[in-house]
Scaffold this active site. Structure first.
Site, short mmCIF file in Angstrom:
data_model
loop_
_atom_site.label_atom_id
_atom_site.label_comp_id
_atom_site.label_asym_id
_atom_site.label_seq_id
_atom_site.Cartn_x
_atom_site.Cartn_y
_atom_site.Cartn_z
N PHE A 1 0.81 -1.21 0.00
CA PHE A 1 0.00 0.00 0.00
C PHE A 1 0.85 1.27 0.00
O PHE A 1 0.59 2.20 -0.76
CB PHE A 1 -0.94 -0.03 1.21
CG PHE A 1 -1.59 1.29 1.51
CD1 PHE A 1 -2.37 1.93 0.56
CD2 PHE A 1 -1.42 1.89 2.74
CE1 PHE A 1 -2.97 3.16 0.82
CE2 PHE A 1 -2.02 3.11 3.02
CZ PHE A 1 -2.79 3.75 2.06
N ASP B 1 9.36 -7.73 -2.84
CA ASP B 1 8.12 -8.05 -2.13
C ASP B 1 7.92 -9.56 -2.15
O ASP B 1 8.27 -10.21 -3.14
CB ASP B 1 6.92 -7.35 -2.78
CG ASP B 1 5.84 -7.02 -1.76
OD1 ASP B 1 5.26 -7.96 -1.19
OD2 ASP B 1 5.56 -5.83 -1.53
N ASN B 2 7.37 -10.10 -1.07
CA ASN B 2 7.02 -11.52 -1.06
C ASN B 2 5.54 -11.74 -1.35
O ASN B 2 5.08 -12.88 -1.38
CB ASN B 2 7.42 -12.17 0.26
CG ASN B 2 6.58 -11.70 1.44
OD1 ASN B 2 5.75 -10.79 1.32
ND2 ASN B 2 6.79 -12.31 2.60
N THR C 1 0.99 -9.73 1.55
CA THR C 1 -0.13 -8.80 1.77
C THR C 1 -0.25 -7.82 0.61
O THR C 1 -0.82 -6.73 0.77
CB THR C 1 0.07 -8.01 3.09
OG1 THR C 1 1.25 -7.20 3.01
CG2 THR C 1 0.17 -8.94 4.28
N ASP D 1 11.71 -12.40 -0.12
CA ASP D 1 11.32 -12.22 1.27
C ASP D 1 12.55 -11.77 2.06
O ASP D 1 13.42 -12.58 2.40
CB ASP D 1 10.78 -13.54 1.84
CG ASP D 1 10.17 -13.37 3.22
OD1 ASP D 1 10.47 -12.36 3.90
OD2 ASP D 1 9.38 -14.24 3.63
N SER E 1 6.54 -5.27 5.91
CA SER E 1 5.93 -5.79 7.14
C SER E 1 4.43 -5.84 6.96
O SER E 1 3.85 -4.91 6.39
CB SER E 1 6.25 -4.90 8.35
OG SER E 1 5.56 -5.36 9.50
N TYR F 1 3.33 -6.77 16.33
CA TYR F 1 3.62 -5.62 15.45
C TYR F 1 4.32 -4.51 16.21
O TYR F 1 5.36 -4.00 15.77
CB TYR F 1 2.32 -5.12 14.84
CG TYR F 1 2.49 -4.00 13.83
CD1 TYR F 1 3.24 -4.19 12.67
CD2 TYR F 1 1.89 -2.76 14.03
CE1 TYR F 1 3.39 -3.17 11.74
CE2 TYR F 1 2.03 -1.74 13.10
CZ TYR F 1 2.79 -1.94 11.96
OH TYR F 1 2.93 -0.93 11.05
N TYR G 1 22.84 0.21 14.42
CA TYR G 1 23.66 0.22 13.20
C TYR G 1 24.22 1.62 12.93
O TYR G 1 25.34 1.76 12.43
CB TYR G 1 22.84 -0.24 12.00
CG TYR G 1 22.93 -1.73 11.72
CD1 TYR G 1 23.54 -2.21 10.57
CD2 TYR G 1 22.41 -2.66 12.61
CE1 TYR G 1 23.62 -3.57 10.30
CE2 TYR G 1 22.48 -4.02 12.36
CZ TYR G 1 23.08 -4.47 11.20
OH TYR G 1 23.15 -5.83 10.95
N ARG H 1 -8.32 -2.62 7.97
CA ARG H 1 -8.07 -1.26 8.43
C ARG H 1 -9.37 -0.47 8.48
O ARG H 1 -10.35 -0.79 7.80
CB ARG H 1 -7.06 -0.57 7.51
CG ARG H 1 -5.64 -1.08 7.67
CD ARG H 1 -4.75 -0.52 6.59
NE ARG H 1 -3.34 -0.74 6.88
CZ ARG H 1 -2.39 -0.77 5.97
NH1 ARG H 1 -2.70 -0.58 4.70
NH2 ARG H 1 -1.14 -0.97 6.30
#
Length: 320
Positions: free
Chosen positions: A16, A36-37, A40, A61, A80, A150, A164, A191
């Site tokens: 999105f 992207d995997n 979603t 992934d 995510s 999350y 890092y 959502r």
């Protein structure tokens, strides 16, 4: 600073936020590797970008394995699950996206000497005791509650990113994204806005959790992407809130969606959700003063655009 990024890797780039991020980077002249995997998201989200020779879509992934690319000067880590429906369906995957995925994305930035942007979330504040939420607020999070997969994944991602920067010299940025909405949302992602619009257009009852008095602040997706890229281009290395600093109750949002769709759907109430934040509103002083960013699209206009987008698509469309 002037825009100087020639080649970017965007994790979660077909999602999105990822798809419009990729589109905006291309518009600014940046070559984009979109990872992207599709857990979603869907390839349809970036269909119009695939004809651009500067765009590459890679099924990958980032939470499972590193990604290698040379001559990269920007890594944008968006990968995510982000909606309750998704992260409760994929709890382990969500925590791995925040932990392993962030580490792999940071390693890529370190190897390439690239700037790194972490898309964090307002959920790091949990059910906040400070209103509005400033970046120096440490939050009120239940580490073992249903939303923890999350919330804590993103809190860990922020800690790892900061580590890092401090200990490996990676040039990092952290943005805390508040409720974003707009074209490209999945009708079934759970959502608030996608659920209300889908229900209203179908003439179904619009379902509100609890009494609807909990508040949210809604930021249109184009404004969110501008905010993320303002952080990329800016020099602030500490976290920065990106969102619209106007609170609305969930019930007010439902009523506004119903009015804008011309729907006669009744508004019904469901049981309250465990650990759902009661108030959510960003203090964006830092974004305004340090990044020169403020949202431009008001809520009614953004909702009109989003409603039009949903209305033009089949109710069963499954875009990310």
């Amino acid at each position: 600073m002037a825009w100087v990024f020639d080649r970017a890797v965007v994790t979660g780039g077909a999602g999105f936020l990822g798809a419009p991020m990729c589109a905006e980077l291309l518009r600014r002249g940046t070559e984009v590797h979109c990872l992207d995997n599709f857990s979603t998201s869907a390839t349809d989200n970036v269909r119009e970008l695939r004809s651009d020779p500067r765009f590459e879509l890679v099924e990958h992934d980032i939470a499972r394995e590193p990604f290698h690319a040379g001559n990269v000067d920007l890594v944008v880590h968006l990968a995510s699950p982000a909606s309750p429906v998704d992260y409760l369906r994929m709890p382990v995957e969500t925590m791995r996206a925040g932990s392993h995925g962030t580490a792999h994305a940071l390693d890529l930035a370190e190897r390439a000497g690239a700037r790194f942007l972490l898309a964090s979330t307002s959920e790091v504040y949990g059910d906040p005791l400070q209103h509005p939420q400033r970046e120096d607020y440490w939050g009120n999070v239940n580490p073992v509650g249903p939303r923890a997969v999350y919330d804590e994944a993103k809190r860990y991602a922020e800690a790892l990113t900061s580590c890092y920067r401090a200990h490996r010299g990676v040039d990092t940025r952290i943005v805390r994204v508040f409720n974003s909405y707009g074209p490209g949302m999945r009708p079934t992602d759970g959502r608030l806005i996608s659920t209300f619009i889908t229900q209203a257009l179908a003439g179904e009852p619009m379902t509100v959790n609890g009494d609807g008095g909990q508040t949210r602040s809604l930021c249109y997706v184009d404004d969110t992407v501008r905010g993320l890229l303002a952080a990329v281009a800016g020099e602030r290395t500490e976290p920065v809130n990106i969102g619209r600093p106007d609170e609305m109750t969930v019930l007010e949002i439902a009523e506004l969606v119903r009015s804008l769709t011309g729907s006669s759907s009744p508004i019904t109430h469901l049981a309250a959700v465990a650990d759902e934040p009661t108030r959510r509103c960003p203090d964006i002083t830092v974004a305004a003063q340090r990044l020169g960013w403020r949202p431009q699209v008001d809520v009614a206009e953004g909702l009109r655009r989003t409603i039009d987008w949903f209305a033009a698509r089949p109710a069963t469309a499954a875009v990310g």
